[in-house]
Design an enzyme around this catalytic site. Structure first.
Site, PDB file in Angstrom:
ATOM      1  N   ASP A 171       0.848  -1.183   0.000  1.00 15.75           N
ATOM      2  CA  ASP A 171       0.000   0.000   0.000  1.00 15.75           C
ATOM      3  C   ASP A 171       0.887   1.237   0.000  1.00 15.75           C
ATOM      4  O   ASP A 171       1.876   1.292   0.737  1.00 15.75           O
ATOM      5  CB  ASP A 171      -0.846  -0.014   1.282  1.00 15.75           C
ATOM      6  CG  ASP A 171      -2.314   0.218   1.012  1.00 15.75           C
ATOM      7  OD1 ASP A 171      -2.637   1.260   0.445  1.00 15.75           O
ATOM      8  OD2 ASP A 171      -3.118  -0.652   1.383  1.00 15.75           O
ATOM      9  N   ASP A 231      -3.186   4.348  -2.366  1.00 13.17           N
ATOM     10  CA  ASP A 231      -4.291   4.687  -1.477  1.00 13.17           C
ATOM     11  C   ASP A 231      -4.828   6.093  -1.722  1.00 13.17           C
ATOM     12  O   ASP A 231      -4.067   7.068  -1.650  1.00 13.17           O
ATOM     13  CB  ASP A 231      -3.800   4.591  -0.026  1.00 13.17           C
ATOM     14  CG  ASP A 231      -4.882   4.903   0.965  1.00 13.17           C
ATOM     15  OD1 ASP A 231      -5.753   4.049   1.166  1.00 13.17           O
ATOM     16  OD2 ASP A 231      -4.873   6.013   1.537  1.00 13.17           O
ATOM     17  N   GLU A 239      -6.458   3.172  -6.369  1.00 11.97           N
ATOM     18  CA  GLU A 239      -7.615   2.983  -5.486  1.00 11.97           C
ATOM     19  C   GLU A 239      -8.524   4.188  -5.650  1.00 11.97           C
ATOM     20  O   GLU A 239      -8.146   5.306  -5.335  1.00 11.97           O
ATOM     21  CB  GLU A 239      -7.216   2.883  -4.013  1.00 11.97           C
ATOM     22  CG  GLU A 239      -8.422   2.499  -3.142  1.00 11.97           C
ATOM     23  CD  GLU A 239      -8.673   3.387  -1.931  1.00 11.97           C
ATOM     24  OE1 GLU A 239      -7.985   4.396  -1.737  1.00 11.97           O
ATOM     25  OE2 GLU A 239      -9.598   3.061  -1.173  1.00 11.97           O
ATOM     26  N   HIS A 256     -10.882  -4.208   3.081  1.00 10.80           N
ATOM     27  CA  HIS A 256     -10.892  -3.831   4.508  1.00 10.80           C
ATOM     28  C   HIS A 256     -11.773  -2.614   4.795  1.00 10.80           C
ATOM     29  O   HIS A 256     -11.911  -2.234   5.948  1.00 10.80           O
ATOM     30  CB  HIS A 256      -9.453  -3.543   4.932  1.00 10.80           C
ATOM     31  CG  HIS A 256      -8.907  -2.356   4.197  1.00 10.80           C
ATOM     32  ND1 HIS A 256      -8.666  -2.382   2.826  1.00 10.80           N
ATOM     33  CD2 HIS A 256      -8.631  -1.111   4.604  1.00 10.80           C
ATOM     34  CE1 HIS A 256      -8.252  -1.188   2.442  1.00 10.80           C
ATOM     35  NE2 HIS A 256      -8.219  -0.394   3.498  1.00 10.80           N
ATOM     36  N   ASP A 257     -12.318  -1.980   3.771  1.00  7.59           N
ATOM     37  CA  ASP A 257     -13.204  -0.823   3.968  1.00  7.59           C
ATOM     38  C   ASP A 257     -14.669  -1.201   3.789  1.00  7.59           C
ATOM     39  O   ASP A 257     -15.539  -0.322   3.758  1.00  7.59           O
ATOM     40  CB  ASP A 257     -12.883   0.284   2.943  1.00  7.59           C
ATOM     41  CG  ASP A 257     -11.514   0.885   3.167  1.00  7.59           C
ATOM     42  OD1 ASP A 257     -11.067   0.938   4.326  1.00  7.59           O
ATOM     43  OD2 ASP A 257     -10.884   1.304   2.168  1.00  7.59           O
TER      44      ASP A 257
HETATM   45  C1  GLC Z   1      -8.343   4.323   1.789  1.00  9.15           C
HETATM   46  C2  GLC Z   1      -8.134   3.123   2.653  1.00  9.15           C
HETATM   47  C3  GLC Z   1      -8.865   3.298   3.951  1.00  9.15           C
HETATM   48  C4  GLC Z   1      -8.304   4.502   4.637  1.00  9.15           C
HETATM   49  C5  GLC Z   1      -8.367   5.726   3.747  1.00  9.15           C
HETATM   50  C6  GLC Z   1      -7.484   6.813   4.271  1.00  9.15           C
HETATM   51  O1  GLC Z   1      -9.638   4.456   1.361  1.00  9.15           O
HETATM   52  O2  GLC Z   1      -8.525   1.972   1.982  1.00  9.15           O
HETATM   53  O3  GLC Z   1      -8.768   2.175   4.779  1.00  9.15           O
HETATM   54  O4  GLC Z   1      -9.026   4.731   5.820  1.00  9.15           O
HETATM   55  O5  GLC Z   1      -7.896   5.475   2.442  1.00  9.15           O
HETATM   56  O6  GLC Z   1      -6.146   6.467   4.122  1.00  9.15           O
END
Ligand code: GLC
Length: 590
Positions: free
Chosen positions: A137, A239, A293, A360-361
């Site tokens: 990541d 990310d 992402e 994970h979100d």
């Molecule tokens: C992305 C991640 C998430 C995080 C956010 C801020 O969406 O997947 O888990 O909280 O970014 O970094």
């Protein structure tokens, strides 16, 4: 029924019966590289099945209740047994963990709870020895407020690091409103007394946004990327990078814009310039996976990130197919099919997508897109795996879904760890909101549903830790776990391995064109995948009831059952011009 068609049906039925006697009817081929010789623009990152590991919850080796790198190392053979090709590891860098590693205070060191750099090197080596690649990541839209850059930046208005972040001097009044994803008051500008100024944080107040307008920041990030790539990692998942470029004249945004936030935050004025620069400076020098992402708010936006002619990233991981509200049942399968068909039509000739239903979100895949009640959990988990592994795009599969892990559904706010859930609760409490219905809603939607510890066996704490787990373990671990499912030839886990093997050896399932059938059917998602003469028909009954799928003439040539998630001899039932699908039945025909 014509005679020809009756004969055909009989053949299909017999094939089905025979195959289903042979362990779920899968017919995996041996790895067959020659089948791929006619593929244009082959790339490892298109062919890979990516398995996402949330390290905090995967396996704890030292009894502190938190998963760690040594824990992952101890499970490398399990990972190999899945047949997956690459692992995307959520952040493992030093972090105060306001957002579980998405708030990084040192980009070149390993979080103490997770281990050491030696552990990291051993993990990478162990993965590569097993033919598994590692995608890390990269969290550079923001850092932690405990990063040295921010400490310096905050210390004075003249500090050389001041422009590493976005500041607004308070003597100019309040900055224009910016909405924040995680802030208790949803405000992205936070006042800091030390220099009488506001700093910007799209996420929590401990996640200040880096100032990408500053070329020094960009160079710092490229150096960090090279540091890890030179260690031999195989790519990055970027990310929240779509938010990196901001219009720093801070125009007023329309009221309620946050309901459509990606449109306003997701395509800043220099975003693609930065990505092209990053490509020139870093990505072009390595044969790695680079995943966006979030990729704007339309297929056309997403294409801009990954159009090979533009030289930016290589995989677009857009959110439209998960941003569907609480459940697929509420959203409707017909609408859901439209999303995939729309994206596929834009991406059919170039560019590349990620296919996923969870991460994970998100809540657990089976709890959102399937049905996790006892009668349907297994079949629907297998059906969803079939979908993710047979669509066009690189599958990103979340750890635990291969067991059919489901939402834990906490009753109390104290059970939650997630900064988003806790801060939203705080906000409601302060504004006398409806806390009861909020908690009810979170049982379905909170990110912590997807983060409960991995279920290895029936021993204490599901074999995850000998200490106190950082997040409660789903009580269904006594039946939903690796040890039990490895021994069961019909388990969700065994099925997952079969569908992975099938995809990996099939140019059609990886590169083949996608064609949707019966788009208005509210229960069945039916499509073909075709590459030269290799063709598959995939039928997925996304419902709790039996349903007849009427075969149009052009699909009557699919006569061989390759794989289904039902095991009895009535696994697949052809009557007249239709195939009867059991609740949540998936069928792959050739
Ligand atoms: C992305 C991640 C998430 C995080 C956010 C801020 O969406 O997947 O888990 O909280 O970014 O970094």
């Amino acid at each position: 029924m014509t005679t020809r068609f009756s004969i055909l049906l009989a053949v299909i039925f017999l094939t089905a019966c025979n195959s289903s006697n042979k362990e779920n009817a899968v017919l995996p081929k041996n790895s067959n590289d020659s089948a791929f010789t006619n593929v244009k623009d082959r790339a490892w990152w298109k062919e890979a099945v990516v398995y996402q590991i949330y390290p905090r919850s995967f396996k704890d080796s030292d009894g502190d209740g938190v998963g760690d790198l040594k824990g992952i190392i101890s499970k490398l053979d399990y990972l190999k047994s899945l047949g997956i090709d690459a692992i995307w590891l959520n952040p493992i860098y030093t972090s105060p963990n306001d957002d579980n590693g998405y708030d990084i205070s040192d980009y070149r060191s390993i979080m103490k709870e997770f281990g050491t750099m030696e552990d990291f090197d051993a993990l990478l080596k162990g993965m590569h020895e097993r033919g598994i690649k590692l995608v890390m990541d990269l969290v550079v839209n923001h850092s932690s407020d405990e990063h040295e850059w921010f400490k310096q930046s905050r210390s004075s208005r003249t500090n050389p690091y001041r422009n590493y972040y976005h500041w607004w001097p308070a003597e100019k009044g309040k900055p224009t409103y910016r909405w924040s994803f995680f802030d208790v008051k949803s405000e992205a500008w936070r006042y800091d007394t030390l220099t009488n100024a506001y700093y910007l944080h799209y996420f929590s107040k401990k996640q200040p946004d880096l100032n990408w307008e500053n070329p020094k920041v960009r160079q710092e990030v490229y150096d960090i990327m090279k540091f890890w790539l030179n260690k031999g990692i195989d790519g990055f998942r970027m990310d929240a990078f779509q938010f990196a470029s901001k219009d720093t004249s801070w125009p007023v945004l329309p009221k309620g814009y946050e309901k459509n936030v990606i449109k306003y935050y997701g395509d800043g004025p220099h975003l693609h310039d930065y990505l092209q620069e990053m490509n020139r400076e870093v990505y072009s020098k390595y044969n790695v996976m680079s995943v966006a992402e979030g990729a704007g708010s339309s297929p056309e936006d997403a294409m801009k990130f990954v159009d090979p002619d533009r030289k930016e990233l290589n995989i677009a991981y857009h959110f439209e197919s998960v941003d569907i509200g609480k459940t697929l049942n509420d959203y409707g399968l017909v609408n859901y099919k439209k999303i995939f068909s729309r994206y596929d039509s834009v991406f059919k000739d170039k560019g590349w997508l990620a296919i996923f239903m969870a991460n994970h979100d998100q809540p657990r895949m089976v709890s959102k897109f399937g049905n996790d009640d006892s009668a349907n959990r297994e079949a629907s988990s297998k059906l969803l795996s079939t979908f993710v592994l047979t669509m066009r795009g690189t599958p990103f599969y979340f750890n635990g879904d291969e067991l059919g892990m489901s939402n834990i559904r906490f009753n109390n706010i104290e059970d939650y760890n997630d900064v988003a859930t806790r801060n939203q609760y705080e906000n409601l409490k302060n504004t006398s909101g409806d806390l009861k219905s909020f908690l009810e809603d979170k049982k379905q939607t909170s990110r912590d549903n997807g983060r409960t510890p991995f279920q290895w066996n029936t021993e204490i704490n599901a074999g995850f830790t000998l200490g106190k787990p950082w997040l409660k373990i789903n009580p269904n671990y006594t039946t939903v776990n690796v040890a039990v499912q490895e021994k069961d030839s019909n388990s969700v886990l065994t099925y997952f391995k079969k569908i992975v093997a099938l995809r990996k050896n099939s140019p059609a399932l990886i590169y083949g064109s996608y064609k949707l059938y019966d788009e208005k059917n509210p229960n069945v998602f039916a499509y073909t995948r075709t590459f030269n003469t290799e063709k598959y028909l995939i039928l997925l009954n996304f419902s709790n009831t039996k349903t007849d799928f009427i075969l149009p003439d052009e699909l009557k040539s699919f006569t061989r059952l390759v794989l289904t998630n039902y095991t009895t001899v009535t696994a697949i039932n052809f009557t007249g011009n239709s195939i009867q699908l059991q609740p949540w039945q998936s069928v792959i025909l050739k």
